[in-house]
Motif scaffolding. Structure first.
Motif, short mmCIF file in Angstrom:
data_model
loop_
_atom_site.label_atom_id
_atom_site.label_comp_id
_atom_site.label_asym_id
_atom_site.label_seq_id
_atom_site.Cartn_x
_atom_site.Cartn_y
_atom_site.Cartn_z
N ASP A 35 -85.97 79.50 3.77
CA ASP A 35 -85.31 78.69 4.98
C ASP A 35 -85.34 77.35 4.17
OD1 ASP A 35 -84.95 78.47 8.10
OD2 ASP A 35 -86.34 77.14 6.94
N LEU A 36 -86.37 76.77 3.78
CA LEU A 36 -84.91 75.94 3.32
C LEU A 36 -83.66 75.83 2.36
CD1 LEU A 36 -85.29 72.35 3.08
CD2 LEU A 36 -86.84 73.40 1.14
N ALA A 37 -83.77 77.03 1.41
CA ALA A 37 -82.75 76.97 0.43
C ALA A 37 -81.43 77.27 1.38
CB ALA A 37 -82.80 78.15 -0.32
N SER A 38 -81.97 78.53 2.67
CA SER A 38 -80.92 79.54 3.42
C SER A 38 -80.17 77.73 3.79
CB SER A 38 -81.68 79.92 4.93
OG SER A 38 -80.72 80.68 5.49
N LYS A 39 -81.32 76.77 4.68
CA LYS A 39 -80.57 75.56 5.72
C LYS A 39 -79.52 75.21 3.85
CE LYS A 39 -83.93 75.13 8.79
NZ LYS A 39 -85.37 74.32 9.26
#
Length: 230
Positions: free
Chosen positions: A136-140
């Motif tokens: 999720d962090l990488a996606s953001k």
């Protein structure tokens, strides 16, 4: 009868006698040959009978051996079947015991496996949650980077469009200026031609006036000075 005739007669008689002895020898030899052939046929017949008898004895012996072999094979087969029954009963007992041991071991192993499975599942769930957080962090971060990139690309595109528009305006102005200059040059050429025509007309007019004046003068002279020229 002369001596020569007697000699010839004697030779003939002797020849006949020798022929009769030869015939008798041939008859005796033929009889002996016939007897020998009969004896040979008898011997061959006895040999055939003896061979036939021997063959019958051998066939009877082979039948007896075959029957004995079949009885022995049947006995061996029964013994083998009895042995296999005993072995099968032993294997059945061992298999039942093995199944019972396996069931007991399975219940014990299943309890251990269930505990390990629950532990592994809990660890896997924790790992999945951590992976989801990282994703999720990488996606953001990726979305933020993509938005920034899109803004830069849009700004670059807008700048290129503005530059292209300015370039188009500049080229349009250059083309208009070129057209105006061409029109101006054409007009100047036309004015120059008109000025030339004007000069030529003035020159012709002056010449015409001179001719007119000369003509009036001639007329005046001809009329004795009664017409004036103005």
């Amino acid at each position: 009868m002369s001596q020569s005739d007697y000699i010839e007669h004697s030779k003939l008689a002797e020849a006949k006698q020798m022929r009769k002895r030869a015939d008798e020898d041939a008859r005796l030899l033929a009889n002996r040959i016939s007897l020998l052939k009969q004896e040979e046929q008898k011997a061959l017949k006895k040999i055939e009978e003896t061979q036939k008898k021997a063959q019958e004895i051998l066939q009877a012996r082979n039948r007896n051996l075959e029957e004995q072999k079949k009885r022995e094979e049947l006995r061996r087969l029964r013994e083998q079947q009895d042995f296999e029954k005993v072995e099968q009963a032993r294997r059945n007992r061992e298999e039942k015991k093995s199944l019972k041991d396996q069931a007991s071991q399975y219940r014990s192993s299943k309890a251990i496996y269930d505990a390990q499975t629950i532990k592994i599942a809990r660890e896997q769930n924790m790992k999945i949650l951590e992976d989801l957080k990282r994703e999720d962090l990488a996606s953001k971060k990726q979305i933020k980077f993509k938005v920034k990139k899109q803004k830069l690309e849009a700004e670059e595109k807008r700048k290129k469009m503005m530059d292209a528009k300015k370039e188009k305006v500049r080229k349009d102005n250059e083309k208009k200026i070129e057209i105006e200059n061409k029109l101006r040059r054409d007009r100047e050429d036309e004015v120059a031609r008109m000025e030339q025509d004007e000069l030529e007309l003035i020159q012709r007019l002056q010449n015409t006036q001179l001719l007119q004046k000369s003509a009036y003068e001639d007329l005046e002279n001809a009329l004795g000075g009664q017409l004036g020229f103005s």
